[in-house]
Design a protein around this motif. Structure first.
Motif, PDB file in Angstrom:
ATOM      1  N   LEU A  58       0.668  -1.218  -0.063  1.00 23.58           N
ATOM      2  CA  LEU A  58      -0.078  -0.264  -0.065  1.00 23.58           C
ATOM      3  C   LEU A  58       0.715   1.234  -0.128  1.00 23.58           C
ATOM      4  CD1 LEU A  58      -3.017  -0.393   2.693  1.00 23.58           C
ATOM      5  CD2 LEU A  58      -3.373  -0.063   0.301  1.00 23.58           C
ATOM      6  N   ALA A  59       1.850   1.356   0.871  1.00 23.84           N
ATOM      7  CA  ALA A  59       2.559   2.406   1.150  1.00 23.84           C
ATOM      8  C   ALA A  59       3.777   3.060   0.134  1.00 23.84           C
ATOM      9  CB  ALA A  59       3.339   1.869   2.218  1.00 23.84           C
ATOM     10  N   SER A  60       4.360   1.572  -1.021  1.00 23.56           N
ATOM     11  CA  SER A  60       4.899   1.581  -2.823  1.00 23.56           C
ATOM     12  C   SER A  60       4.125   1.986  -3.181  1.00 23.56           C
ATOM     13  CB  SER A  60       5.866   1.025  -2.406  1.00 23.56           C
ATOM     14  OG  SER A  60       4.601  -0.443  -2.517  1.00 23.56           O
ATOM     15  N   ILE A  61       2.459   1.554  -3.326  1.00 24.69           N
ATOM     16  CA  ILE A  61       2.226   2.414  -4.463  1.00 24.69           C
ATOM     17  C   ILE A  61       1.368   3.761  -4.302  1.00 24.69           C
ATOM     18  CG2 ILE A  61      -0.688   1.931  -5.269  1.00 24.69           C
ATOM     19  CD1 ILE A  61      -0.307  -0.674  -4.883  1.00 24.69           C
ATOM     20  N   LEU A  62       1.734   4.388  -3.230  1.00 19.50           N
ATOM     21  CA  LEU A  62       0.815   5.689  -2.692  1.00 19.50           C
ATOM     22  C   LEU A  62       2.226   6.225  -3.335  1.00 19.50           C
ATOM     23  CD1 LEU A  62      -1.217   7.168  -0.855  1.00 19.50           C
ATOM     24  CD2 LEU A  62       0.320   7.233   0.985  1.00 19.50           C
ATOM     25  N   MET A  63       3.650   5.697  -3.044  1.00 18.26           N
ATOM     26  CA  MET A  63       5.103   5.902  -3.289  1.00 18.26           C
ATOM     27  C   MET A  63       5.250   6.364  -4.942  1.00 18.26           C
ATOM     28  SD  MET A  63       6.239   7.674  -0.901  1.00 18.26           S
ATOM     29  CE  MET A  63       5.015   8.137  -0.046  1.00 18.26           C
ATOM     30  N   LEU A  64       4.289   5.321  -5.438  1.00 17.08           N
ATOM     31  CA  LEU A  64       4.572   5.199  -6.774  1.00 17.08           C
ATOM     32  C   LEU A  64       4.100   6.859  -7.162  1.00 17.08           C
ATOM     33  CD1 LEU A  64       5.196   3.785  -9.952  1.00 17.08           C
ATOM     34  CD2 LEU A  64       3.322   2.028  -9.449  1.00 17.08           C
ATOM     35  N   GLY A 115       5.273   9.404  -9.392  1.00 15.69           N
ATOM     36  CA  GLY A 115       4.692   9.526 -11.065  1.00 15.69           C
ATOM     37  C   GLY A 115       4.293  11.005 -11.006  1.00 15.69           C
ATOM     38  N   VAL A 116       3.382  11.927 -10.161  1.00 15.98           N
ATOM     39  CA  VAL A 116       3.161  13.269 -10.377  1.00 15.98           C
ATOM     40  C   VAL A 116       4.590  13.801 -10.531  1.00 15.98           C
ATOM     41  CG1 VAL A 116       2.525  14.921  -9.422  1.00 15.98           C
ATOM     42  CG2 VAL A 116       1.443  12.291  -8.766  1.00 15.98           C
ATOM     43  N   ASP A 117       5.827  13.270  -9.886  1.00 17.07           N
ATOM     44  CA  ASP A 117       6.782  14.175  -9.952  1.00 17.07           C
ATOM     45  C   ASP A 117       7.228  13.564 -11.270  1.00 17.07           C
ATOM     46  OD1 ASP A 117       7.230  15.255  -7.435  1.00 17.07           O
ATOM     47  OD2 ASP A 117       8.890  13.527  -7.175  1.00 17.07           O
ATOM     48  N   ALA A 118       7.229  12.893 -11.836  1.00 20.02           N
ATOM     49  CA  ALA A 118       7.687  12.300 -13.385  1.00 20.02           C
ATOM     50  C   ALA A 118       6.918  12.669 -14.187  1.00 20.02           C
ATOM     51  CB  ALA A 118       7.472  11.322 -13.263  1.00 20.02           C
ATOM     52  N   LEU A 119       5.156  13.615 -14.014  1.00 19.17           N
ATOM     53  CA  LEU A 119       4.544  14.251 -14.774  1.00 19.17           C
ATOM     54  C   LEU A 119       5.028  15.528 -15.047  1.00 19.17           C
ATOM     55  CD1 LEU A 119       1.014  12.710 -14.883  1.00 19.17           C
ATOM     56  CD2 LEU A 119       3.083  12.064 -16.659  1.00 19.17           C
ATOM     57  N   LEU A 120       5.141  16.530 -13.725  1.00 18.88           N
ATOM     58  CA  LEU A 120       5.648  17.473 -13.912  1.00 18.88           C
ATOM     59  C   LEU A 120       6.575  17.796 -14.782  1.00 18.88           C
ATOM     60  CD1 LEU A 120       5.136  18.471  -9.910  1.00 18.88           C
ATOM     61  CD2 LEU A 120       3.944  18.861 -11.880  1.00 18.88           C
ATOM     62  N   ILE A 166      12.465   8.559  -4.118  1.00 19.59           N
ATOM     63  CA  ILE A 166      11.135   7.804  -3.699  1.00 19.59           C
ATOM     64  C   ILE A 166      11.015   6.590  -4.674  1.00 19.59           C
ATOM     65  CG2 ILE A 166       8.579   8.434  -4.171  1.00 19.59           C
ATOM     66  CD1 ILE A 166       8.971  11.314  -3.184  1.00 19.59           C
ATOM     67  N   MET A 167      11.347   6.636  -5.762  1.00 16.16           N
ATOM     68  CA  MET A 167      11.370   5.644  -6.942  1.00 16.16           C
ATOM     69  C   MET A 167      11.877   4.933  -6.754  1.00 16.16           C
ATOM     70  SD  MET A 167       8.654   6.023  -8.599  1.00 16.16           S
ATOM     71  CE  MET A 167       7.150   6.842 -10.690  1.00 16.16           C
ATOM     72  N   ILE A 168      13.267   5.075  -6.539  1.00 14.92           N
ATOM     73  CA  ILE A 168      13.924   3.705  -6.073  1.00 14.92           C
ATOM     74  C   ILE A 168      13.495   3.278  -4.457  1.00 14.92           C
ATOM     75  CG2 ILE A 168      15.978   2.714  -6.091  1.00 14.92           C
ATOM     76  CD1 ILE A 168      16.324   3.934  -8.055  1.00 14.92           C
ATOM     77  N   MET A 187       1.269   6.451 -19.495  1.00 12.58           N
ATOM     78  CA  MET A 187       1.469   5.501 -18.285  1.00 12.58           C
ATOM     79  C   MET A 187       0.720   6.049 -17.157  1.00 12.58           C
ATOM     80  SD  MET A 187       5.600   4.392 -18.669  1.00 12.58           S
ATOM     81  CE  MET A 187       6.169   5.960 -19.196  1.00 12.58           C
ATOM     82  N   GLY A 188       0.155   7.255 -16.884  1.00 10.20           N
ATOM     83  CA  GLY A 188      -0.613   7.660 -16.192  1.00 10.20           C
ATOM     84  C   GLY A 188      -2.064   7.439 -16.172  1.00 10.20           C
ATOM     85  N   ILE A 189      -2.193   6.775 -17.272  1.00 14.46           N
ATOM     86  CA  ILE A 189      -3.572   6.561 -17.623  1.00 14.46           C
ATOM     87  C   ILE A 189      -3.442   5.431 -17.458  1.00 14.46           C
ATOM     88  CG2 ILE A 189      -5.490   6.360 -19.003  1.00 14.46           C
ATOM     89  CD1 ILE A 189      -4.313   8.414 -21.519  1.00 14.46           C
ATOM     90  N   GLY A 190      -2.797   4.354 -18.094  1.00 12.86           N
ATOM     91  CA  GLY A 190      -2.358   3.091 -17.438  1.00 12.86           C
ATOM     92  C   GLY A 190      -2.437   3.047 -15.667  1.00 12.86           C
ATOM     93  N   PHE A 191      -1.755   3.850 -14.567  1.00 10.08           N
ATOM     94  CA  PHE A 191      -1.855   3.795 -13.332  1.00 10.08           C
ATOM     95  C   PHE A 191      -3.246   4.247 -13.345  1.00 10.08           C
ATOM     96  CE2 PHE A 191      -1.484   5.747  -9.885  1.00 10.08           C
ATOM     97  CZ  PHE A 191      -0.814   5.068  -9.178  1.00 10.08           C
TER      98      PHE A 191
END
Ligand code: HEA
Ligand code: HEM
Ligand SMILES: [Cu+2]
Length: 658
Positions: free
Chosen positions: A66-72, A76-81, A109-111, A506-510
């Motif tokens: 759960l925690a790691s999906i939150l971090m994903l 991911g938001v960082d990546a999109l920005l 965060i990702m790693i 990829m964001g839509i995939g998520f």
């Protein structure tokens, strides 16, 4: 004291950035919302008893996931920005300082707070069940590892709202990360966030090594062990050698910043190059720590969904260990350009290239496993098949990077960015998602609906290529990493724009995956896994009901073969049943509040060190010490027995309900 409070308050309003205010407000609202829901439904006791104090590996695993999906999501938001910012030279969403912060937090965060905990979650879910054990070797330590990771991650994320994020890259190279050039608290958050969760990672490595050595079911010799468990073992061996290096390196950087040390400074005998060597002695093995378990998952999934035994089981195991050992001899390929002599570069170039051989063996083994298999295209299998071409591209471009003279051209360019995202997304993320889909029914008792899962898969997979293939060209066209913008005259705009579209796919995939989980929860009765073995699995976790009862196995299985559960099912089909030993009382560990409380004290101490506030770190450290003393000297009542009758009743109820 008043000054301290003023200083504290001023940190909240450090940049005047609307994004930060937005985050402050949404965090406050979310916290109020959670507190309200828990109070309204009277769930505080449930949360405390079932989750915050649990030592059950299955629940610890779910919390990790759960925690790691939150971090994903955060990463991911960082990546999109960043991708929006890079879509065109006109965009002015992120100013350069902000861009620096965002690639730093995204990478870290990702790693460390997404890939690592997602991996630990899957370890927890699958390993004890695969080896026929009732828990890990040290359940208390396991819970402590989780809470240390969680508090470390929270501390790191706090930097965004209080004090300012780190901005010296995901590996925080000095001299930039030294006090002289990064006087803010961001780097301190980086050091303490990683340091606290790193202790947890090291403990998890030790825990799973001992679990796998000591707790395998009788009859499960090394060469009968499931291949995922082997991959966990190899990854943990790397962890226990690599993580202490990280701990020491960050501790020395902290001494430089906090105590006026000169380990890595430019003056007084300090040597930044020493840091760069040390951090990569951890950093390179780290990428194999995260990828080996993904290899293990692919091996399980490809075999099960091809309905064939894994081709070349032994060579798979040897290949993983060769990779694990070699991973410690390649670190300098990350700085071929930083002044080593030709001989040193040649040594590290060759040692890096050699890794292609065991990895190639694995790739061919997966292909041969599928060859003439009856392939079933369920979601776990789709991610696994898609991984092969993705990882091939990542691996082959890796070999290109390892050619030292050529690396003078590729180094720090978008070619490198594309290489490692291919490996980390196409290899690691795809693997963990395959694992998540595969073990989901074992965790929650229902399978996830396939259709939204397939949509998610296609969006991710196509998005992946659209995002990263153009970056290889951009790298060759001269675009370097960590740029917040570029000029029209570079000619980079069209490919960058395409790359941004890919990121959004990829964001839509998520989002489809979120939808898939929600639909799964809504229809869980229809999707219920009544057999405990929805995929026709070959390992022991599929021999017990889904979700597994708290004691896992009513009686410890006796293992006879490598794919024991397949062999057992064959025998049962022929009417041959193994003799079951009688059910006896089961020895279980008791819940404990200490892991949670001790990690909160670690958080308080870490927070104090970030700001240099002794009135936080002294009580924090004292709290940690008290927790250790309580655990060591005063908690004798740490276990209990489930009586045999109760086990029989539970087993009867599970079987009655299916
Ligand atoms: C999971 C993550 C992961 C994985 C698995 C890999 C795998 C590999 N990586 Fe990568 N790498 C990273 C993550 C990863 N890397 C990251 C994060 C960075 C940069 C970090 C930063 O700077 O911020 C990086 C950077 C990096 C560099 C530094 C470049 C630079 O900074 O200039 C180099 C150079 O040698 C390299 C090489 C390799 C090689 C040779 C492999 C090999 O393991 C690949 C082996 C696989 C194959 C080759 C494919 C399968 C093989 C066959 C089908 C057999 C036939 C093929 C041949 C005989 C060639 N990587
Ligand atoms: C979801 C899709 C993703 C996108 C669109 C994306 C995008 C980006 C971008 C734009 C950068 C900054 C490049 C630069 O300016 O130098 C970056 C850096 C990075 N990303 Fe990702 N990323 C994604 C997923 C991931 C994942 C899953 C991981 C790890 C598991 C990861 C690890 C990193 C790392 C380590 C860096 C380097 C940070 C640094 O330079 O300090 N990324 N990514
Ligand atoms: Cu490397």
């Amino acid at each position: 004291m008043l000054d301290k409070i003023k200083e504290f308050a001023s940190t909240f309003f450090v940049t005047g950035d609307p994004m930060i205010y937005g985050a402050d407000v949404s965090i406050a609202l979310a916290t109020i919302g959670i507190v309200f829901v828990l109070t309204y439904f009277k769930k505080w006791g449930w949360l405390w008893k079932n989750w915050l104090t649990t030592v059950d590996h299955k629940k610890v695993g779910i919390m990790y996931i759960l925690a790691s999906i939150l971090m994903l999501f955060r990463g991911g938001v960082d990546a999109l920005l960043m991708r929006i910012q890079l879509a065109s030279p006109d965009v002015t969403l992120l100013h350069p300082e902000h861009y620096n912060q965002i690639f730093t937090t995204h990478g870290t965060i990702m790693i460390l707070f997404m890939a690592m905990p997602l991996m630990f979650g899957l370890f927890n879910i699958a390993v004890p069940l695969q080896i026929g054990a009732r828990d890990v070797a040290f359940p208390f330590l396991n819970a402590l590892s989780f809470w240390l990771f969680f508090m470390g991650a929270m501390l790191f994320n706090l930097s965004f709202v209080i004090g300012g994020s780190p901005d010296a890259g995901w590996l925080s190279y000095p001299p930039l990360s030294e006090l002289q050039f990064s006087p803010g608290v961001g780097e301190n958050f980086y050091i303490w966030g990683i340091q606290i969760s790193g202790i947890g990672s090291l403990a998890t490595g030790i825990n799973f090594i001992v679990t796998i050595i000591k707790m395998r079911a009788p009859g499960m010799t090394w060469m009968k062990m499931p291949v995922f468990t082997w991959s966990v073992f190899s990854s943990c061996v790397i962890i226990i050698f690599a993580f202490p290096i990280l701990t020491i390196t960050l501790a020395l950087l902290f001494l430089d910043r906090f105590g006026g040390g000169h380990f890595f400074t430019l003056d007084f005998g300090g040597n930044p190059m020493m840091y760069i060597n040390l951090i990569w002695m951890w950093g390179h093995p780290e990428v194999y720590i995260v990828v080996l378990p993904a290899f293990g998952i692919y091996s399980e999934v490809i075999s099960v969904f091809s309905k064939k035994k894994l081709f070349g089981y032994k060579s798979m195991v040897y290949a993983m260990f060769i990779i694990a050992i070699l991973s410690f001899f390649t670190w300098a390929h990350h700085f071929f350009t930083m002044g080593s002599g030709a001989d040193v570069n040649a040594f590290f170039a060759i040692s890096t290239m050699v890794i292609a051989i065991p990895t190639g063996v694995k790739v061919f083994n997966w292909l041969f496993t599928m060859y003439r298999g009856k392939i079933e295209f369920k979601t776990p299998m789709m991610w696994s098949i898609a991984f092969i071409p993705n990882f091939l591209i990542a691996g082959l471009t890796g070999v290109m990077l390892s050619v030292a003279p050529a690396d003078f051209q590729f180094h720090n360019s978008y070619f490198l960015i594309a290489h490692f995202h291919s490996a980390l997304i196409g290899g690691v993320v795809f693997g963990y998602l395959a694992g998540l889909y595969y073990w989901w029914p074992k965790m929650f008792g229902f399978t996830l609906p396939e259709t939204p899962g397939k949509w998610a898969f296609w969006f991710w997979n196509i998005g992946f290529y659209v995002c990263f293939i153009p970056q290889y060209s951009l790298g060759l066209m001269g675009m370097t990493r960590r740029l917040s913008t570029y000029g029209w005259d570079t000619g980079w705009q069209p490919l960058n724009f395409v790359s941004t579209i890919g990121a959004f796919l990829m964001g839509i995939g998520f989002l489809f995956q979120v939808l898939q989980i929600l639909l799964g929860i809504k229809n869980f009765r229809k999707l219920k896994d009544t057999t405990g073995d929805p995929w026709g699995g070959h390992t022991l976790e599929w021999s017990i009901p889904s979700p597994a009862p708290e004691y896992n196995f009513a009686t410890i299985p006796q293992v006879e073969e490598r794919d024991d559960w397949w062999a057992e099912k064959d025998k049962r089909a022929k009417g041959i049943f193994r003799k079951q030993p009688p059910i006896e009382a089961i020895h279980m560990p008791k819940n404990s509040a200490i892991p949670f409380i001790m990690s909160v004290f670690f958080f308080i101490a870490g927070f104090g060190f970030v700001f240099g506030w002794s009135f936080f770190y002294i009580p924090g450290l004292i709290g940690v010490a008290i927790c250790m003393i309580c655990r060591s000297f005063f908690s004798y009542d740490a276990d209990y027995y489930i009586p045999a009758d109760e086990v029989k009743r539970t087993e009867a109820a599970i079987r009655g309900s299916v």
